[in-house]
Design a protein around this motif. Structure first.
Motif, mmCIF file in Angstrom:
data_model
loop_
_atom_site.group_PDB
_atom_site.id
_atom_site.type_symbol
_atom_site.label_atom_id
_atom_site.label_comp_id
_atom_site.label_asym_id
_atom_site.label_seq_id
_atom_site.Cartn_x
_atom_site.Cartn_y
_atom_site.Cartn_z
ATOM 1 N N TRP A 216 0.829 -1.211 0.000
ATOM 2 C CA TRP A 216 0.000 0.000 0.000
ATOM 3 C C TRP A 216 0.860 1.257 0.000
ATOM 4 C CZ3 TRP A 216 -4.530 0.396 -1.760
ATOM 5 C CH2 TRP A 216 -5.470 -0.619 -1.616
ATOM 6 N N ALA A 217 1.970 1.224 0.720
ATOM 7 C CA ALA A 217 2.875 2.386 0.747
ATOM 8 C C ALA A 217 3.443 2.638 -0.642
ATOM 9 C CB ALA A 217 3.994 2.154 1.753
ATOM 10 N N VAL A 218 3.859 1.558 -1.330
ATOM 11 C CA VAL A 218 4.397 1.705 -2.684
ATOM 12 C C VAL A 218 3.305 2.162 -3.647
ATOM 13 C CG1 VAL A 218 5.431 0.460 -4.626
ATOM 14 C CG2 VAL A 218 6.203 -0.008 -2.294
ATOM 15 N N ALA A 219 2.116 1.559 -3.525
ATOM 16 C CA ALA A 219 1.011 1.888 -4.423
ATOM 17 C C ALA A 219 0.601 3.354 -4.287
ATOM 18 C CB ALA A 219 -0.182 0.974 -4.139
ATOM 19 N N ILE A 220 0.465 3.810 -3.048
ATOM 20 C CA ILE A 220 0.040 5.196 -2.829
ATOM 21 C C ILE A 220 1.128 6.165 -3.269
ATOM 22 C CG2 ILE A 220 -0.529 6.883 -1.035
ATOM 23 C CD1 ILE A 220 -1.980 4.552 0.421
ATOM 24 N N SER A 221 2.391 5.815 -3.016
ATOM 25 C CA SER A 221 3.484 6.700 -3.452
ATOM 26 C C SER A 221 3.536 6.795 -4.974
ATOM 27 C CB SER A 221 4.817 6.217 -2.892
ATOM 28 O OG SER A 221 5.160 4.950 -3.420
ATOM 29 N N LEU B 207 1.128 7.112 -6.903
ATOM 30 C CA LEU B 207 0.135 8.093 -7.341
ATOM 31 C C LEU B 207 0.720 9.501 -7.406
ATOM 32 C CD1 LEU B 207 -2.975 6.909 -5.274
ATOM 33 C CD2 LEU B 207 -2.474 6.449 -7.685
ATOM 34 N N PHE B 208 1.827 9.721 -6.707
ATOM 35 C CA PHE B 208 2.448 11.043 -6.673
ATOM 36 C C PHE B 208 3.561 11.197 -7.702
ATOM 37 C CE2 PHE B 208 0.659 10.326 -2.455
ATOM 38 C CZ PHE B 208 -0.083 11.480 -2.268
ATOM 39 N N LEU B 209 3.715 10.193 -8.570
ATOM 40 C CA LEU B 209 4.736 10.293 -9.614
ATOM 41 C C LEU B 209 4.391 11.359 -10.644
ATOM 42 C CD1 LEU B 209 5.552 6.522 -10.291
ATOM 43 C CD2 LEU B 209 7.014 8.209 -9.154
ATOM 44 N N GLY B 210 3.123 11.638 -10.805
ATOM 45 C CA GLY B 210 2.676 12.610 -11.798
ATOM 46 C C GLY B 210 1.775 11.947 -12.820
ATOM 47 N N GLU B 211 0.981 12.750 -13.479
ATOM 48 C CA GLU B 211 -0.012 12.237 -14.421
ATOM 49 C C GLU B 211 0.631 11.540 -15.611
ATOM 50 O OE1 GLU B 211 -3.662 13.974 -17.171
ATOM 51 O OE2 GLU B 211 -2.864 15.202 -15.545
ATOM 52 N N ASP B 212 1.791 11.994 -16.023
ATOM 53 C CA ASP B 212 2.433 11.468 -17.225
ATOM 54 C C ASP B 212 3.539 10.458 -16.931
ATOM 55 O OD1 ASP B 212 0.786 13.072 -18.717
ATOM 56 O OD2 ASP B 212 2.232 14.702 -18.872
ATOM 57 N N VAL B 213 3.578 9.950 -15.701
ATOM 58 C CA VAL B 213 4.622 9.010 -15.310
ATOM 59 C C VAL B 213 3.979 7.799 -14.643
ATOM 60 C CG1 VAL B 213 6.695 8.670 -13.915
ATOM 61 C CG2 VAL B 213 6.271 10.887 -14.966
ATOM 62 N N ARG B 214 4.488 6.619 -14.969
ATOM 63 C CA ARG B 214 4.049 5.405 -14.293
ATOM 64 C C ARG B 214 5.257 4.530 -14.006
ATOM 65 N NH1 ARG B 214 0.165 1.960 -16.840
ATOM 66 N NH2 ARG B 214 -0.969 3.682 -17.744
ATOM 67 N N MET B 215 5.083 3.594 -13.085
ATOM 68 C CA MET B 215 6.178 2.694 -12.756
ATOM 69 C C MET B 215 6.418 1.744 -13.923
ATOM 70 S SD MET B 215 5.223 1.835 -8.783
ATOM 71 C CE MET B 215 6.685 0.852 -8.479
ATOM 72 N N ALA B 216 7.690 1.439 -14.188
ATOM 73 C CA ALA B 216 8.031 0.557 -15.303
ATOM 74 C C ALA B 216 7.464 -0.839 -15.078
ATOM 75 C CB ALA B 216 9.547 0.488 -15.466
ATOM 76 N N TYR B 217 7.260 -1.548 -16.191
ATOM 77 C CA TYR B 217 6.766 -2.926 -16.183
ATOM 78 C C TYR B 217 5.396 -3.058 -15.513
ATOM 79 C CZ TYR B 217 11.714 -3.367 -17.177
ATOM 80 O OH TYR B 217 12.964 -3.199 -17.708
ATOM 81 N N HIS B 218 4.660 -1.948 -15.514
ATOM 82 C CA HIS B 218 3.299 -1.922 -14.953
ATOM 83 C C HIS B 218 3.285 -2.355 -13.482
ATOM 84 C CE1 HIS B 218 -1.228 -2.580 -15.919
ATOM 85 N NE2 HIS B 218 -0.969 -1.332 -15.595
ATOM 86 N N VAL C 270 1.130 -3.886 -7.981
ATOM 87 C CA VAL C 270 1.184 -3.588 -6.551
ATOM 88 C C VAL C 270 -0.219 -3.351 -6.000
ATOM 89 C CG1 VAL C 270 1.898 -1.827 -4.889
ATOM 90 C CG2 VAL C 270 3.554 -2.748 -6.503
ATOM 91 N N PHE C 271 -1.018 -2.545 -6.716
ATOM 92 C CA PHE C 271 -2.396 -2.305 -6.281
ATOM 93 C C PHE C 271 -3.185 -3.609 -6.242
ATOM 94 C CE2 PHE C 271 -2.088 2.338 -7.114
ATOM 95 C CZ PHE C 271 -2.723 2.775 -5.965
ATOM 96 N N GLY C 272 -3.064 -4.421 -7.295
ATOM 97 C CA GLY C 272 -3.824 -5.665 -7.374
ATOM 98 C C GLY C 272 -3.512 -6.618 -6.237
#
Length: 201
Positions: A18-23, A25-36, A41-43
């Motif tokens: 949950w800590a990783v998943a919530i953090s 969300l603060f990467l920015g609208e145009d950024v996501r973690m690599a390899y989905h 993590v959320f799932g």
């Protein structure tokens, strides 16, 4: 392994996820973690949290007054309901990786059950994928698509090759080749295909 140890491992794992998943969300609208990884993590957090809630409820209620047991199970039911709803909503708007290589990745970004998905190009930058631009809509629900991309950095070109089946047209298989400008995603008209194919050869 004791039930207490298993419960503790599940609880700590869920908390870290949950800590990783919530953090993420603060990467920015145009950024996501690599390899989905953000999606994974959320799932997994949605799955582990109800398991931990049930185990904790059984532990709390053991040998306690029936009112405490009822209160504990009501709290557990609320957690199960919230996680179930969030998991359902996340599957409605779930994205998936349509194509990737070591430098680029194309995500099929869901817009819901009715609208077609957007195909969006991202550039790989270490552990994050940074959004570049939208390529096109993936197609309506009666289309099953396979796609391949070839990047020509020196020519500032992307070649998109699509194979798709139109269920509404007697399952006919169709093939399309589309070119984009790599720097900004500008799509070339089909009348340019012959000259662009000759250029990359």
């Amino acid at each position: 392994m004791k039930a207490k140890t298993i419960r503790r491992i599940i609880g700590i794992t869920a908390l870290v996820l949950w800590a990783v998943a919530i953090s993420s969300l603060f990467l920015g609208e145009d950024v996501r973690m690599a390899y989905h990884l953000d999606g994974w993590v959320f799932g997994i957090a949605f799955v582990l949290t109800p398991i931990y809630a049930v185990m904790l409820t059984i532990h709390i209620g053991r040998g306690k007054h029936w009112l405490i047991k009822v209160a504990a199970w009501i709290g557990c039911a609320i957690v199960l309901y919230v996680c179930g709803v969030m998991l359902f909503v996340s599957t409605m708007f779930s994205d998936h990786r349509a194509w990737s290589n070591k430098d680029y990745v194309v995500y099929s970004e869901s817009k819901g059950w009715i609208d077609p998905n957007d195909l969006v190009l991202y550039r790989r930058e270490g552990f994050i994928d940074r959004r570049m631009y939208r390529l096109r809509c993936e197609g309506w629900r009666d289309c099953r698509e396979e796609m391949k991309y070839t990047m020509f950095d020196t020519l500032d070109l992307i070649k998109e090759e699509i194979t798709y089946t139109l269920f509404s047209e007697n399952d006919s298989i169709c093939y399309d080749t589309i070119f984009y400008r790599l720097s900004d995603g500008q799509r070339y008209g089909q009348d340019k295909n012959d000259s662009l194919l000759a250029l990359i050869k």
